[in-house]
Scaffold this motif. Structure first.
Motif, PDB file in Angstrom:
ATOM      1  N   UNK A 210      -7.713 -32.148  18.950  1.00  0.00           N
ATOM      2  CA  UNK A 210      -7.238 -33.521  18.735  1.00  0.00           C
ATOM      3  C   UNK A 210      -8.068 -34.608  19.410  1.00  0.00           C
ATOM      4  N   UNK A 211      -8.659 -34.324  20.569  1.00  0.00           N
ATOM      5  CA  UNK A 211      -9.444 -35.343  21.271  1.00  0.00           C
ATOM      6  C   UNK A 211     -10.919 -35.323  20.890  1.00  0.00           C
ATOM      7  N   UNK A 212     -11.339 -34.340  20.089  1.00  0.00           N
ATOM      8  CA  UNK A 212     -12.750 -34.208  19.736  1.00  0.00           C
ATOM      9  C   UNK A 212     -13.026 -34.450  18.252  1.00  0.00           C
ATOM     10  N   UNK A 213     -11.989 -34.378  17.420  1.00  0.00           N
ATOM     11  CA  UNK A 213     -12.158 -34.544  15.973  1.00  0.00           C
ATOM     12  C   UNK A 213     -11.795 -35.973  15.595  1.00  0.00           C
ATOM     13  N   UNK A 214     -12.633 -36.625  14.805  1.00  0.00           N
ATOM     14  CA  UNK A 214     -12.409 -38.013  14.443  1.00  0.00           C
ATOM     15  C   UNK A 214     -11.221 -38.143  13.493  1.00  0.00           C
ATOM     16  N   UNK A 215     -10.648 -39.347  13.451  1.00  0.00           N
ATOM     17  CA  UNK A 215      -9.482 -39.579  12.590  1.00  0.00           C
ATOM     18  C   UNK A 215      -9.840 -39.424  11.116  1.00  0.00           C
ATOM     19  N   UNK A 216     -11.042 -39.888  10.714  1.00  0.00           N
ATOM     20  CA  UNK A 216     -11.452 -39.763   9.309  1.00  0.00           C
ATOM     21  C   UNK A 216     -11.541 -38.302   8.899  1.00  0.00           C
ATOM     22  N   UNK A 217     -12.106 -37.478   9.773  1.00  0.00           N
ATOM     23  CA  UNK A 217     -12.206 -36.044   9.482  1.00  0.00           C
ATOM     24  C   UNK A 217     -10.833 -35.408   9.436  1.00  0.00           C
ATOM     25  N   UNK A 218      -9.948 -35.807  10.343  1.00  0.00           N
ATOM     26  CA  UNK A 218      -8.621 -35.218  10.390  1.00  0.00           C
ATOM     27  C   UNK A 218      -7.841 -35.539   9.112  1.00  0.00           C
ATOM     28  N   UNK A 219      -7.920 -36.794   8.654  1.00  0.00           N
ATOM     29  CA  UNK A 219      -7.201 -37.167   7.434  1.00  0.00           C
ATOM     30  C   UNK A 219      -7.736 -36.410   6.217  1.00  0.00           C
ATOM     31  N   UNK A 220      -9.052 -36.366   6.090  1.00  0.00           N
ATOM     32  CA  UNK A 220      -9.631 -35.640   4.960  1.00  0.00           C
ATOM     33  C   UNK A 220      -9.416 -34.135   5.100  1.00  0.00           C
ATOM     34  N   UNK A 221      -9.461 -33.641   6.344  1.00  0.00           N
ATOM     35  CA  UNK A 221      -9.309 -32.212   6.561  1.00  0.00           C
ATOM     36  C   UNK A 221      -7.945 -31.692   6.183  1.00  0.00           C
ATOM     37  N   UNK A 222      -6.910 -32.507   6.385  1.00  0.00           N
ATOM     38  CA  UNK A 222      -5.562 -32.084   6.018  1.00  0.00           C
ATOM     39  C   UNK A 222      -5.492 -31.785   4.527  1.00  0.00           C
ATOM     40  N   UNK A 223      -5.987 -32.714   3.706  1.00  0.00           N
ATOM     41  CA  UNK A 223      -5.939 -32.519   2.254  1.00  0.00           C
ATOM     42  C   UNK A 223      -6.894 -31.407   1.819  1.00  0.00           C
ATOM     43  N   UNK A 224      -8.060 -31.342   2.440  1.00  0.00           N
ATOM     44  CA  UNK A 224      -9.043 -30.324   2.081  1.00  0.00           C
ATOM     45  C   UNK A 224      -8.492 -28.924   2.342  1.00  0.00           C
ATOM     46  N   UNK A 225      -7.981 -28.696   3.558  1.00  0.00           N
ATOM     47  CA  UNK A 225      -7.504 -27.365   3.905  1.00  0.00           C
ATOM     48  C   UNK A 225      -6.207 -27.017   3.178  1.00  0.00           C
ATOM     49  N   UNK A 226      -5.362 -28.015   2.928  1.00  0.00           N
ATOM     50  CA  UNK A 226      -4.151 -27.744   2.138  1.00  0.00           C
ATOM     51  C   UNK A 226      -4.514 -27.210   0.755  1.00  0.00           C
ATOM     52  N   UNK A 227      -5.511 -27.832   0.119  1.00  0.00           N
ATOM     53  CA  UNK A 227      -5.928 -27.384  -1.207  1.00  0.00           C
ATOM     54  C   UNK A 227      -6.578 -26.008  -1.143  1.00  0.00           C
ATOM     55  N   UNK A 228      -7.453 -25.796  -0.159  1.00  0.00           N
ATOM     56  CA  UNK A 228      -8.124 -24.490  -0.027  1.00  0.00           C
ATOM     57  C   UNK A 228      -7.105 -23.371   0.148  1.00  0.00           C
ATOM     58  N   UNK A 229      -6.154 -23.557   1.055  1.00  0.00           N
ATOM     59  CA  UNK A 229      -5.166 -22.509   1.327  1.00  0.00           C
ATOM     60  C   UNK A 229      -4.232 -22.325   0.139  1.00  0.00           C
ATOM     61  N   UNK A 230      -3.867 -23.412  -0.509  1.00  0.00           N
ATOM     62  CA  UNK A 230      -3.012 -23.312  -1.701  1.00  0.00           C
ATOM     63  C   UNK A 230      -3.675 -22.479  -2.790  1.00  0.00           C
ATOM     64  N   UNK A 231      -4.947 -22.735  -3.037  1.00  0.00           N
ATOM     65  CA  UNK A 231      -5.678 -21.989  -4.071  1.00  0.00           C
ATOM     66  C   UNK A 231      -5.849 -20.526  -3.676  1.00  0.00           C
ATOM     67  N   UNK A 232      -6.226 -20.284  -2.422  1.00  0.00           N
ATOM     68  CA  UNK A 232      -6.472 -18.914  -1.980  1.00  0.00           C
ATOM     69  C   UNK A 232      -5.192 -18.091  -2.038  1.00  0.00           C
ATOM     70  N   UNK A 233      -4.112 -18.620  -1.471  1.00  0.00           N
ATOM     71  CA  UNK A 233      -2.861 -17.869  -1.453  1.00  0.00           C
ATOM     72  C   UNK A 233      -2.344 -17.614  -2.858  1.00  0.00           C
ATOM     73  N   UNK A 234      -2.378 -18.644  -3.700  1.00  0.00           N
ATOM     74  CA  UNK A 234      -1.865 -18.476  -5.056  1.00  0.00           C
ATOM     75  C   UNK A 234      -2.648 -17.453  -5.858  1.00  0.00           C
ATOM     76  N   UNK A 235      -3.969 -17.576  -5.840  1.00  0.00           N
ATOM     77  CA  UNK A 235      -4.799 -16.628  -6.590  1.00  0.00           C
ATOM     78  C   UNK A 235      -4.687 -15.225  -6.013  1.00  0.00           C
ATOM     79  N   UNK A 236      -4.484 -15.125  -4.705  1.00  0.00           N
ATOM     80  CA  UNK A 236      -4.375 -13.801  -4.079  1.00  0.00           C
ATOM     81  C   UNK A 236      -3.136 -13.072  -4.579  1.00  0.00           C
ATOM     82  N   UNK A 237      -2.000 -13.757  -4.635  1.00  0.00           N
ATOM     83  CA  UNK A 237      -0.786 -13.106  -5.126  1.00  0.00           C
ATOM     84  C   UNK A 237      -0.885 -12.819  -6.626  1.00  0.00           C
ATOM     85  N   UNK A 238      -1.516 -13.705  -7.381  1.00  0.00           N
ATOM     86  CA  UNK A 238      -1.718 -13.443  -8.804  1.00  0.00           C
ATOM     87  C   UNK A 238      -2.573 -12.196  -9.017  1.00  0.00           C
TER      88      UNK A 238
END
Length: 535
Positions: free
Chosen positions: A251-279
């Motif tokens: 939290x003290x080393x990662x910039x706010x811009x990266x944190x905001x973009x990272x939330x959406x980026x990782x949410x999409x990555x994990x959503x795709x990986x988990x969904x395709x894995x169960x399929x």
């Protein structure tokens, strides 16, 4: 290549449609995804889709583990380390031993094959049960223990798997040597994972570019996983250690811009990986069905039933003594950490869903031994692993909500959730008070105009007024009504900006900047919104 791409698009469409159906019928997406995969596998003309074990163990598992570790609190993980270790290490070893014993005496499998099968089916999955548990408003500690167990138990299982596989391939096994190697792997991977996390955060702080930082964050889990795995470890412990280090220090080393973009980026990555894995896990039913024609069906059904019953019984048999016996024997532990209600223990014991890691480990078994003869009982292990995954995911996944209602677990979860949000409001107010004191100090130290100070104080007052006084139903209804009206005002403002663009009064760049502010405000509303979904 075109056919494979078309299949991939079909899988994405099914993934999106299944997610909508799961939300509509209030069912865990993992259950519907696996059932959809099984159904798709038998659609005429649908090409077979294999699940390469190296795809799961080397490509899919690292980001899943890393993301879950970063999302987890290091303090909560540390405070619950004893129950997590008891489940992630003790329960996995105990379950593997129980499966080996039962399959040896009831089915006639050799001890080494029984331990190999036990190592494959012993670790519960973390994705599906946590998704269900969070929707059921379970108490926070149950969620932390389940998540911590799911992060670490794959490491124990994969190390046992390699020991059992080595015993089959070379024909002998040394328990003292295996225990020493296990301890060395754990200590080495923890140190390596922390080192990778430290380097990752330093590189990201140095780069100060959101795109570069997100790229580094995507590389990090593979670096922490692949190197230990390549030299004979599991890779899981290093990835967990790396994720927890980043979670605590990031939290003290990662910039706010990266944190905001990272939330959406990782949410999409994990959503795709988990969904395709169960399929893709469901898709394996077609290949297993073809193989089963040359295998006695009775043997498959009996072996699967025996293993399912054993893993369920083993989890209950391990968990209750592991929770209550140390407190009976230790007065200091009993005073420091009183015994939880039996309903909590029952919920933890009931939540034993197996996942794709078990299937990947079964698929990774070699086809032949060093001497050239076929690997013994390979097909039976595959059938049993898939059967255990299917039965536990569908059976326990559908059974968990009524069990939680029957036990009344959600009542404690709601009270805890309410208290957590009250503490959040208090923390926000204290943080704003600290910011106001800093503003007063800065205005005394620096030559700041009255207009700037007035604007900053107005911003502070607005943020203070946005905080509710309480989360009781009356205040919550007022807050919800205000949030709904604010969203309507944002929609009206966004429509007006679009009209200005269409009339040529502003440029596209201007519209994007204004829209970004509106998007951030709308996301802030969603973040502040109190969510207490009833059972």
């Amino acid at each position: 290549m075109e056919a494979k791409f078309q299949t991939f698009l079909i899988l994405l469409a099914v993934l999106a449609g299944t997610a909508l159906a799961a939300r509509r019928f209030n069912v865990a997406p993992a259950i519907l995804l696996m059932l959809s995969g099984v159904g798709l596998a038998f659609v005429p003309g649908m090409p077979p889709v294999e699940l390469p074990p190296e795809l799961v163990l080397l490509m899919v598992l690292p980001p899943l583990i890393y993301s879950a570790s970063v999302a987890m609190s290091w303090r909560e993980f540390r405070n619950n380390l004893r129950p997590i270790v008891l489940l992630a290490v003790g329960a996995v070893i105990f379950t593997a031993a129980m499966v080996a014993t039962a399959t040896h005496y009831l089915i006639g499998l050799p001890w080494t094959i029984g331990f190999l099968l036990g190592a494959i089916v012993a670790p519960p999955d973390v994705v599906a049960p946590l998704a269900i548990a969070r929707r059921l408003n379970m108490p926070r500690r149950i969620l932390v223990v389940l998540e911590g167990e799911g992060l670490a138990n794959d490491a124990t299982a994969l190390i046992l798997y390699r020991f059992a596989l080595a015993a089959i391939m070379v024909g002998h096994f040394s328990l003292p040597l295996a225990a020493g190697e296990f301890s060395l792997i754990v200590a080495g991977e923890i140190a390596f994972g922390i080192g990778v996390g430290w380097l990752s955060l330093r590189f990201r702080k140095w780069s100060r570019d959101p795109q570069v930082e997100l790229t580094l964050s995507l590389i990090t889990p593979y670096v922490s996983y692949w190197l230990p795995e390549h030299v004979g470890g599991s890779g899981v412990i290093a990835t967990v250690a790396c994720g927890l280090y980043v979670s605590w220090n990031g939290p003290l080393l990662i910039s706010s811009a990266t944190r905001l973009q990272g939330i959406f980026f990782w949410d999409l990555v994990i959503y795709m990986i988990e969904g395709l894995l169960f399929l893709l896990t469901g898709f394996q039913m077609r290949a297993l069905y073809e193989k089963s024609k040359a295998f006695p069906l009775d043997d498959i059904m009996i072996a699967t039933a025996v293993v399912v019953v054993i893993i369920v019984i083993a989890r209950f048999a391990w968990l209750y003594p592991a929770i209550y016996l140390p407190r009976i024997l230790s007065k200091s532990l009993r005073e420091r950490d009183p015994s939880p209600p039996w309903q909590w223990a029952f919920t933890l014991a009931f939540t034993g869903v197996r996942g794709a890691v078990s299937l990947a480990a079964a698929l990774a078994l070699p086809f032949t031994l060093p001497g050239g003869e076929a690997f013994p009982f390979r097909d039976l292990i595959l059938f049993v692993a898939f059967g255990v995954i299917f039965i536990t995911l569908v059976g326990i996944g559908l059974g968990l909500p009524p069990v939680v209602r029957w036990l009344g677990i959600a009542d404690a979860g709601r009270s805890e959730h309410f208290a957590e949000h009250e503490a959040e409001i208090a923390a926000r107010r204290q943080a704003l008070d600290a910011a106001l004191r800093s503003l007063d100090a800065l205005t005394e130290e620096k030559d700041v105009s009255e207009e700037v100070v007035r604007l900053l104080r107005a911003r502070h007052d607005i943020r203070v007024n946005q905080l509710p006084d309480s989360l009781d139903p009356t205040h919550h209804d007022v807050s919800a009504a205000g949030t709904a009206l604010t969203r309507e005002l944002i929609v009206a403002e966004r429509k007006f900006i679009h009209d200005l663009l269409r009339d040529g009064q502003i440029t596209d760049e201007t519209r994007r900047r204004i829209e970004r502010d509106l998007d951030l405000e709308e996301a802030s509303l969603a973040n502040r919104e109190y969510r207490g979904a009833p059972l």
